[in-house]
Motif scaffolding. Structure first.
Motif, PDB file in Angstrom:
ATOM      1  N   LYS A 282      56.534 -40.053 -31.121  1.00 43.07           N
ATOM      2  CA  LYS A 282      56.254 -40.795 -29.889  1.00 43.07           C
ATOM      3  C   LYS A 282      54.857 -40.478 -29.345  1.00 43.07           C
ATOM      4  CE  LYS A 282      58.508 -42.606 -25.832  1.00 43.07           C
ATOM      5  NZ  LYS A 282      59.825 -42.816 -25.209  1.00 43.07           N
ATOM      6  N   ILE A 283      54.488 -39.213 -29.329  1.00 44.43           N
ATOM      7  CA  ILE A 283      53.155 -38.852 -28.853  1.00 44.43           C
ATOM      8  C   ILE A 283      52.092 -39.408 -29.792  1.00 44.43           C
ATOM      9  CG2 ILE A 283      51.601 -36.943 -28.279  1.00 44.43           C
ATOM     10  CD1 ILE A 283      54.135 -35.247 -27.732  1.00 44.43           C
ATOM     11  N   SER A 284      52.362 -39.366 -31.101  1.00 45.81           N
ATOM     12  CA  SER A 284      51.397 -39.885 -32.085  1.00 45.81           C
ATOM     13  C   SER A 284      51.129 -41.365 -31.870  1.00 45.81           C
ATOM     14  CB  SER A 284      51.915 -39.650 -33.508  1.00 45.81           C
ATOM     15  OG  SER A 284      51.991 -38.282 -33.812  1.00 45.81           O
ATOM     16  N   VAL A 285      52.180 -42.138 -31.612  1.00 41.75           N
ATOM     17  CA  VAL A 285      52.007 -43.582 -31.394  1.00 41.75           C
ATOM     18  C   VAL A 285      51.202 -43.843 -30.124  1.00 41.75           C
ATOM     19  CG1 VAL A 285      53.221 -45.739 -30.871  1.00 41.75           C
ATOM     20  CG2 VAL A 285      54.057 -44.244 -32.696  1.00 41.75           C
ATOM     21  N   PHE A 286      51.560 -43.173 -29.033  1.00 37.31           N
ATOM     22  CA  PHE A 286      50.805 -43.343 -27.792  1.00 37.31           C
ATOM     23  C   PHE A 286      49.346 -42.897 -27.972  1.00 37.31           C
ATOM     24  CE2 PHE A 286      54.721 -43.476 -24.976  1.00 37.31           C
ATOM     25  CZ  PHE A 286      54.395 -44.694 -24.397  1.00 37.31           C
ATOM     26  N   PHE A 287      49.159 -41.764 -28.626  1.00 36.32           N
ATOM     27  CA  PHE A 287      47.810 -41.238 -28.804  1.00 36.32           C
ATOM     28  C   PHE A 287      46.996 -42.142 -29.720  1.00 36.32           C
ATOM     29  CE2 PHE A 287      44.973 -37.937 -30.889  1.00 36.32           C
ATOM     30  CZ  PHE A 287      44.064 -37.925 -29.845  1.00 36.32           C
ATOM     31  N   TYR A 288      47.630 -42.688 -30.752  1.00 38.27           N
ATOM     32  CA  TYR A 288      46.922 -43.625 -31.632  1.00 38.27           C
ATOM     33  C   TYR A 288      46.470 -44.861 -30.853  1.00 38.27           C
ATOM     34  CZ  TYR A 288      45.767 -46.722 -35.448  1.00 38.27           C
ATOM     35  OH  TYR A 288      45.095 -47.585 -36.278  1.00 38.27           O
ATOM     36  N   ALA A 289      47.336 -45.345 -29.961  1.00 37.65           N
ATOM     37  CA  ALA A 289      46.975 -46.506 -29.134  1.00 37.65           C
ATOM     38  C   ALA A 289      45.768 -46.191 -28.253  1.00 37.65           C
ATOM     39  CB  ALA A 289      48.163 -46.927 -28.279  1.00 37.65           C
ATOM     40  N   VAL A 290      45.721 -44.963 -27.737  1.00 35.49           N
ATOM     41  CA  VAL A 290      44.574 -44.546 -26.920  1.00 35.49           C
ATOM     42  C   VAL A 290      43.298 -44.532 -27.760  1.00 35.49           C
ATOM     43  CG1 VAL A 290      43.566 -42.638 -25.602  1.00 35.49           C
ATOM     44  CG2 VAL A 290      45.990 -43.196 -25.328  1.00 35.49           C
ATOM     45  N   VAL A 291      43.378 -43.923 -28.942  1.00 40.03           N
ATOM     46  CA  VAL A 291      42.192 -43.784 -29.801  1.00 40.03           C
ATOM     47  C   VAL A 291      41.677 -45.148 -30.250  1.00 40.03           C
ATOM     48  CG1 VAL A 291      41.365 -42.929 -32.038  1.00 40.03           C
ATOM     49  CG2 VAL A 291      42.795 -41.474 -30.597  1.00 40.03           C
ATOM     50  N   ILE A 292      42.575 -45.990 -30.759  1.00 41.67           N
ATOM     51  CA  ILE A 292      42.136 -47.286 -31.285  1.00 41.67           C
ATOM     52  C   ILE A 292      41.713 -48.213 -30.149  1.00 41.67           C
ATOM     53  CG2 ILE A 292      44.306 -48.601 -31.314  1.00 41.67           C
ATOM     54  CD1 ILE A 292      41.847 -48.245 -34.245  1.00 41.67           C
ATOM     55  N   GLY A 293      42.323 -48.038 -28.975  1.00 40.21           N
ATOM     56  CA  GLY A 293      41.927 -48.829 -27.811  1.00 40.21           C
ATOM     57  C   GLY A 293      40.529 -48.471 -27.341  1.00 40.21           C
ATOM     58  N   MET A 294      40.232 -47.181 -27.255  1.00 39.65           N
ATOM     59  CA  MET A 294      38.893 -46.735 -26.862  1.00 39.65           C
ATOM     60  C   MET A 294      37.854 -47.163 -27.893  1.00 39.65           C
ATOM     61  SD  MET A 294      38.936 -45.121 -23.924  1.00 39.65           S
ATOM     62  CE  MET A 294      37.620 -43.908 -23.856  1.00 39.65           C
ATOM     63  N   THR A 295      38.242 -47.095 -29.166  1.00 43.31           N
ATOM     64  CA  THR A 295      37.329 -47.482 -30.237  1.00 43.31           C
ATOM     65  C   THR A 295      36.939 -48.956 -30.136  1.00 43.31           C
ATOM     66  OG1 THR A 295      38.325 -45.843 -31.709  1.00 43.31           O
ATOM     67  CG2 THR A 295      37.032 -47.573 -32.738  1.00 43.31           C
ATOM     68  N   SER A 296      37.933 -49.810 -29.905  1.00 45.18           N
ATOM     69  CA  SER A 296      37.655 -51.253 -29.822  1.00 45.18           C
ATOM     70  C   SER A 296      36.943 -51.611 -28.523  1.00 45.18           C
ATOM     71  CB  SER A 296      38.957 -52.044 -29.942  1.00 45.18           C
ATOM     72  OG  SER A 296      39.802 -51.802 -28.826  1.00 45.18           O
ATOM     73  N   LEU A 297      37.294 -50.925 -27.434  1.00 46.86           N
ATOM     74  CA  LEU A 297      36.718 -51.267 -26.137  1.00 46.86           C
ATOM     75  C   LEU A 297      35.241 -50.902 -26.064  1.00 46.86           C
ATOM     76  CD1 LEU A 297      37.446 -52.418 -23.329  1.00 46.86           C
ATOM     77  CD2 LEU A 297      37.940 -50.087 -22.606  1.00 46.86           C
ATOM     78  N   PHE A 298      34.883 -49.756 -26.624  1.00 49.34           N
ATOM     79  CA  PHE A 298      33.499 -49.284 -26.540  1.00 49.34           C
ATOM     80  C   PHE A 298      32.728 -49.436 -27.852  1.00 49.34           C
ATOM     81  CE2 PHE A 298      35.798 -46.977 -23.177  1.00 49.34           C
ATOM     82  CZ  PHE A 298      35.025 -47.351 -22.088  1.00 49.34           C
ATOM     83  N   LYS A 299      33.305 -50.237 -28.783  1.00 47.18           N
ATOM     84  CA  LYS A 299      32.614 -50.594 -30.027  1.00 47.18           C
ATOM     85  C   LYS A 299      32.179 -49.367 -30.823  1.00 47.18           C
ATOM     86  CE  LYS A 299      32.816 -54.822 -28.417  1.00 47.18           C
ATOM     87  NZ  LYS A 299      33.873 -55.726 -28.885  1.00 47.18           N
ATOM     88  N   ILE A 300      33.086 -48.414 -30.961  1.00 46.49           N
ATOM     89  CA  ILE A 300      32.798 -47.217 -31.751  1.00 46.49           C
ATOM     90  C   ILE A 300      33.215 -47.485 -33.197  1.00 46.49           C
ATOM     91  CG2 ILE A 300      33.335 -44.767 -32.046  1.00 46.49           C
ATOM     92  CD1 ILE A 300      33.948 -44.767 -28.985  1.00 46.49           C
ATOM     93  N   LYS A 301      32.318 -47.225 -34.138  1.00 41.12           N
ATOM     94  CA  LYS A 301      32.553 -47.606 -35.530  1.00 41.12           C
ATOM     95  C   LYS A 301      33.641 -46.774 -36.198  1.00 41.12           C
ATOM     96  CE  LYS A 301      27.901 -49.437 -36.350  1.00 41.12           C
ATOM     97  NZ  LYS A 301      26.675 -49.333 -37.176  1.00 41.12           N
TER      98      LYS A 301
END
Length: 377
Positions: A282-301
């Motif tokens: 459960k933490i992994s899924v939430f944390f993955y959503a945070v990481v991939i969300g930040m990556t897409s929002l701030f255009k991090i490669k």
């Protein structure tokens, strides 16, 4: 988005383990007394409607994350703000579940260990796993799923053999009518854990066969809801309503009650394994959503660059989220459902779907009008 794909079976397993999460630890729906299991089932059925909303948005934008199609629907400025709020929402719950895990671990086995150490050890493993990507998280879920159900079936058999179940504790059914059940379902169990499936709007675009998303999601919600209802049935039938209500972790108390032939007892390790597996997923899924969300929002490669700093944020947030477990539990039961769950799980997705529907209707009307004009000419 990373270049990865998961199968429908992997998505199903992830969703089931995610929904079980720390929900197996807590006295879910106990506000409905001995009808807590009914409140869970009503919450589960109601969550099907929420999932239809999430799935419909996914059909409109099958290749976009939630944090991406908010910008398509509402425009760059408002959409980016809303996307960032969703990232904070996911981060907050990753921290909450990490705190639940740490508190229980200290209560159960390591009372002299600092909470920070317990949380940090699990968070390090989660950072490593999320850094490897969604495919590794999914494969981990496949390994744990079988082990989890072996534990569950074994524990259930031992509880029956021990003669701990007293069906009279579940009676009378609907003693005060259906209203208390509906109240608990629509203020508690609908949002936690079932409504939290909104985090999978950040994972659905990775699904290989997009047409299987709806059935996979509904089956996962159904199985997890039935499992949670069975767990509460067992807790209440073994402990009674009063003890279940007072216990911080009723399933732990139930497992500790197992005693077979005066030698098979103290099977807390069953509970411990279940706690580690479901909390990890459960933490992994939430944390993955945070990481991939930040990556897409701030255009991090590279998403992997974000795992360590964001992991530290989640870790320290889990420590500062409340001064003690009583305060933490109170916030989760009384404050979070209305302040966070209701807008982020229900109101905003419905608003987004309405806007998309109206936009599509307007586009269709314009196309039909142009077609009629061209036909007349």
């Amino acid at each position: 988005m990373e270049k990865a794909k998961i199968s429908a079976s992997q998505l199903f397993i992830l969703m089931v383990l995610f929904e079980l999460g720390t929900s197996i630890l807590l006295p879910m729906g106990i506000g409905a007394k001995q009808d807590a299991w009914l409140a869970i089932l009503v919450g589960m059925i109601s969550s099907f409607l929420l999932f239809f909303v999430y799935h419909r948005l996914y059909l409109y934008y099958p290749n976009l994350l939630l944090t991406q199609y908010t910008q398509e629907i509402l425009g760059k400025f408002i959409g980016r703000i809303l996307a960032f709020l969703y990232i904070l929402y996911f981060a907050y719950f990753a921290a909450r579940i990490l705190r639940d895990f740490g508190e229980l671990l200290l209560t159960f086995a390591y009372p002299d260990t600092p909470l920070f150490i317990a949380n940090a050890l699990l968070m390090l493993v989660i950072i490593y796993t999320v850094r490897k990507g969604i495919e590794v998280i999914s494969r981990s879920g496949e390994l744990f799923f079988i082990f989890m159900y072996i534990l569950a079936i074994t524990g259930f058999i031992l509880i029956i053999v021990s003669g701990l179940i007293h069906v009279t504790n579940l009676q009378p059914v609907l003693e005060k009518g259906i209203f208390p059940v509906l109240k608990v379902a629509f203020t508690k169990t609908l949002y936690y854990p079932f409504g939290q499936v909104i985090v999978f709007t950040m994972i659905l675009p990775y699904l290989i066969h997009s047409k299987k998303a709806k059935m996979t999601g509904l089956c996962a919600l159904g199985l997890s809801g039935i499992n949670l209802a069975i767990i509460m049935l067992i807790n209440i039938s073994v402990l009674g309503v009063t003890l279940t209500e007072r216990s911080q972790f009723p399933l732990l108390s139930t497992v500790q009650s197992i005693q077979v032939a005066d030698f098979l007892e103290r099977l807390d390790v069953f509970f411990m394994f279940a706690l580690i597996i479901t909390s990890f997923i459960k933490i992994s899924v939430f944390f993955y959503a945070v990481v991939i969300g930040m990556t897409s929002l701030f255009k991090i490669k590279s998403p992997s660059r974000m795992t360590y700093p964001l992991g530290l944020v989640i870790l320290f947030l889990s420590m500062t989220i409340a001064s003690n477990y009583q305060e933490h539990f109170y916030e989760g039961q009384k404050v979070v459902p209305l302040i966070l769950h209701l807008p982020f799980q229900v109101v905003i997705p419905l608003f987004l779907l309405t806007v998309v529907f109206l936009k599509n209707q307007e586009t269709r009307s314009r196309v039909m009008k142009n077609f009629k004009n061209s036909s007349r000419k």
